[in-house]
Write an enzyme that holds these catalytic residues in place. Sequence first.
Site, short mmCIF file in Angstrom:
data_model
loop_
_atom_site.label_atom_id
_atom_site.label_comp_id
_atom_site.label_asym_id
_atom_site.label_seq_id
_atom_site.Cartn_x
_atom_site.Cartn_y
_atom_site.Cartn_z
CG ASN A 1 44.24 66.37 61.19
OD1 ASN A 1 43.55 66.17 60.19
ND2 ASN A 1 44.11 67.69 61.79
CE LYS B 1 47.71 33.25 42.50
NZ LYS B 1 47.07 34.54 42.98
CG HIS C 1 48.58 39.37 51.17
ND1 HIS C 1 48.22 40.55 50.40
CD2 HIS C 1 48.95 38.71 50.02
CE1 HIS C 1 48.40 40.25 49.20
NE2 HIS C 1 48.97 39.16 49.12
CG ASP D 1 44.81 35.18 46.00
OD1 ASP D 1 44.38 36.57 46.27
OD2 ASP D 1 45.66 35.10 45.28
#
Length: 463
Positions: A114, A166, A285, A194
């Site tokens: 908060n 990739k 991750h 990924d």
Amino acid sequence: SVGFKAGVKDYKLTYYTPDYETKDTDILAAFRVTPQPGVPPEEAGGAVAAESSTGTWTTVWTDGLTSLDRYKGRCYHIEPVAGEENQYIAYVAYPLDLFEEGSVTNMFTSIVGNVFGFKALRALRLEDLRIPPAYVKTFQGPPHGIQVERDKLNKYGRPLLGCTIKPKLGLSAKNYGRAVFECLRGGLDFTKDDENVNSQPFMRWRDRFLFCAEAIYKAQAETGEIKGHYLNATAGTCEEMMKRAVFARELGVPIVMHDYLTGGFTANTSLAHYCRDNGLLLHIHRAMHAVIDRQKNHGIHFRVLAKALRMSGGDHIHSGTVVGKLEGERDITLGFVDLLRDDFVEKDRSRGIYFTQDWVSLPGVLTVASGGIHVWHMPALTEIFGDDSVLQFGGGTLGHPWGNAPGAVANRVALEACVQARNEGRDLATEGNAIIRKACKWSTELAAACEVWKEIKFEFAAM
């Protein structure tokens, strides 16, 4: 006469207690406070302690029904930040009873839930937390930890090697599995989904899991080494996440993966418990971390998020590369790398460690260096991170001119050369480039990799 003294009073009267002796069971926090103009630092520090523990903006009748002295947070020390105008480090002690056992979620809801929107503060950053052993002991922590992982994988005396597949989005499951196989066959220990590969229209999770498992088994048969692929179990619901983890276990693969900040601490802790019960390693991750930790004067420093992960549970976590960054960054990064791996870490302000942290044999986490690194960085990475790390070369593997497997070979040869040189007592800081060049003579794959990335000159200072 009124039964209690109503009205608004300064926070510092109740919550700023410079004489307080901290208890061994207190959770201690170091906040970087930037008060609004005209707000004294004691009031700002007291306000932080109040709003993150028992306080509210006015005295309430129900305060009389409990013991504030027992439950309130206390700002026990304030110091100005050197070189910054109107910034202070406020130290706050919280009684242990304010927190639910074994819940990182509750700890954060209390401490940072908060108070960050508070009007009297211009900015607020949680720099560090001291987690007392009494609270550490309520957490299971990492599913397995560094030593058990090495025993499962039968890999000792060197960092582990990984590679993120990739292009991260767009491959079909079969082509994805093929890329995994080539990397593992070439000599990497792990490949990685990924962080944003979950279950998209072009590749559903179940298909990916199956083809990756096939790649793992084929690569193991070919190399005689244990291999793994971080299968990302992160999902839109906890139930779906667990379903994916269960399927991974049924395939017999060694490791799954989770995005702990976007997935949330509750989901992460559930997954970590499942992983320990079922012999799965858990790769973490930190997607979204920079949203929280990048601003210097507001947010939460990554060392706090790292400590929280060790409590919630994970066997690997991404922790930056250090390479090519500023010197100061290296010390700070190595500070939280130690907090992840070591059992006991001494207070050291030069490394950003505000408190001595005793983890009382909670398992350690392997730190993962990932992002923009390649073979020329290998000596530095070996020197900086040591054996208990995972070095991840995405483009640095897949960008090899001859393909994935030769890219993996180049990384493995470079790593083995650096580890051997280190073990022979050579200085990686000064001789690193020479060590890599010499290894090129007997590895054409490494020579080709060195040629591609030779433009990126790299020198680093000795530790």
